[in-house]
Design a protein around this motif. Structure first.
Motif, PDB file in Angstrom:
ATOM      1  N   VAL A   1       0.832  -1.198   0.000  1.00  0.00           N
ATOM      2  CA  VAL A   1       0.000   0.000   0.000  1.00  0.00           C
ATOM      3  C   VAL A   1       0.871   1.254   0.000  1.00  0.00           C
ATOM      4  N   ALA A   2       1.985   1.202   0.686  1.00  0.00           N
ATOM      5  CA  ALA A   2       2.885   2.355   0.752  1.00  0.00           C
ATOM      6  C   ALA A   2       3.489   2.621  -0.624  1.00  0.00           C
ATOM      7  N   PRO A   3       3.302   3.831  -1.163  1.00  0.00           N
ATOM      8  CA  PRO A   3       3.809   4.139  -2.501  1.00  0.00           C
ATOM      9  C   PRO A   3       5.322   3.940  -2.643  1.00  0.00           C
ATOM     10  N   VAL A   4       6.066   4.242  -1.582  1.00  0.00           N
ATOM     11  CA  VAL A   4       7.517   4.091  -1.641  1.00  0.00           C
ATOM     12  C   VAL A   4       7.902   2.617  -1.781  1.00  0.00           C
ATOM     13  N   MET A   5       7.248   1.752  -1.023  1.00  0.00           N
ATOM     14  CA  MET A   5       7.542   0.315  -1.102  1.00  0.00           C
ATOM     15  C   MET A   5       7.115  -0.251  -2.455  1.00  0.00           C
ATOM     16  N   SER A   6       5.976   0.187  -2.949  1.00  0.00           N
ATOM     17  CA  SER A   6       5.500  -0.275  -4.246  1.00  0.00           C
ATOM     18  C   SER A   6       6.477   0.137  -5.339  1.00  0.00           C
ATOM     19  N   ALA A   7       6.901   1.397  -5.309  1.00  0.00           N
ATOM     20  CA  ALA A   7       7.846   1.897  -6.314  1.00  0.00           C
ATOM     21  C   ALA A   7       9.177   1.165  -6.225  1.00  0.00           C
ATOM     22  N   ALA A   8       9.620   0.890  -4.999  1.00  0.00           N
ATOM     23  CA  ALA A   8      10.892   0.173  -4.824  1.00  0.00           C
ATOM     24  C   ALA A   8      10.808  -1.222  -5.436  1.00  0.00           C
ATOM     25  N   GLU A   9       9.692  -1.919  -5.207  1.00  0.00           N
ATOM     26  CA  GLU A   9       9.556  -3.264  -5.774  1.00  0.00           C
ATOM     27  C   GLU A   9       9.433  -3.223  -7.294  1.00  0.00           C
ATOM     28  N   TRP A  10       8.757  -2.200  -7.830  1.00  0.00           N
ATOM     29  CA  TRP A  10       8.695  -2.049  -9.287  1.00  0.00           C
ATOM     30  C   TRP A  10      10.090  -1.783  -9.863  1.00  0.00           C
ATOM     31  N   ASN A  11      10.875  -0.958  -9.174  1.00  0.00           N
ATOM     32  CA  ASN A  11      12.243  -0.681  -9.637  1.00  0.00           C
ATOM     33  C   ASN A  11      13.098  -1.938  -9.640  1.00  0.00           C
ATOM     34  N   ILE A  12      13.009  -2.713  -8.580  1.00  0.00           N
ATOM     35  CA  ILE A  12      13.773  -3.964  -8.494  1.00  0.00           C
ATOM     36  C   ILE A  12      13.349  -4.911  -9.609  1.00  0.00           C
ATOM     37  N   ALA A  13      12.041  -5.040  -9.811  1.00  0.00           N
ATOM     38  CA  ALA A  13      11.531  -5.939 -10.854  1.00  0.00           C
ATOM     39  C   ALA A  13      11.991  -5.481 -12.238  1.00  0.00           C
TER      40      ALA A  13
END
Length: 92
Positions: free
Chosen positions: A44-56
């Protein structure tokens, strides 16, 4: 000499097919965030979501780049074998 030219041509064909397969696979690599792979839901946290998208995205680029590199090596082998086949065939 004719048999050698034919063998080289068949090898060039096989390595060319392998290269094409690797290029195809490189084009089919998709971005898969961690939550898609593990059955989790998107953070839900935008920062965590963005971080996982960046890693992927980085993992996808890395995998695609590896397949492209292998495809380029196989393409070079196909060109070399094709050239050798032509040269050997012209000497016969």
């Amino acid at each position: 000499m004719k048999v050698a030219a034919i063998v080289l041509a068949v090898l060039a064909f096989a390595t060319g097919l392998r290269a094409a397969y690797l290029w195809y696979r490189a084009s089919r690599v998709h971005v898969m965030p961690m939550w898609d792979n593990n059955g989790r839901i998107e953070p839900v946290a935008p920062v965590m979501s963005a971080a996982e998208w960046n890693i992927a995205t980085q993992q996808t680029i890395s995998k695609s780049g590896e397949l492209n590199q292998r495809g380029a090596i196989w393409t070079a082998a196909a060109v070399a074998l094709s050239t050798a086949s032509t040269l050997v065939g012209s000497l016969a």
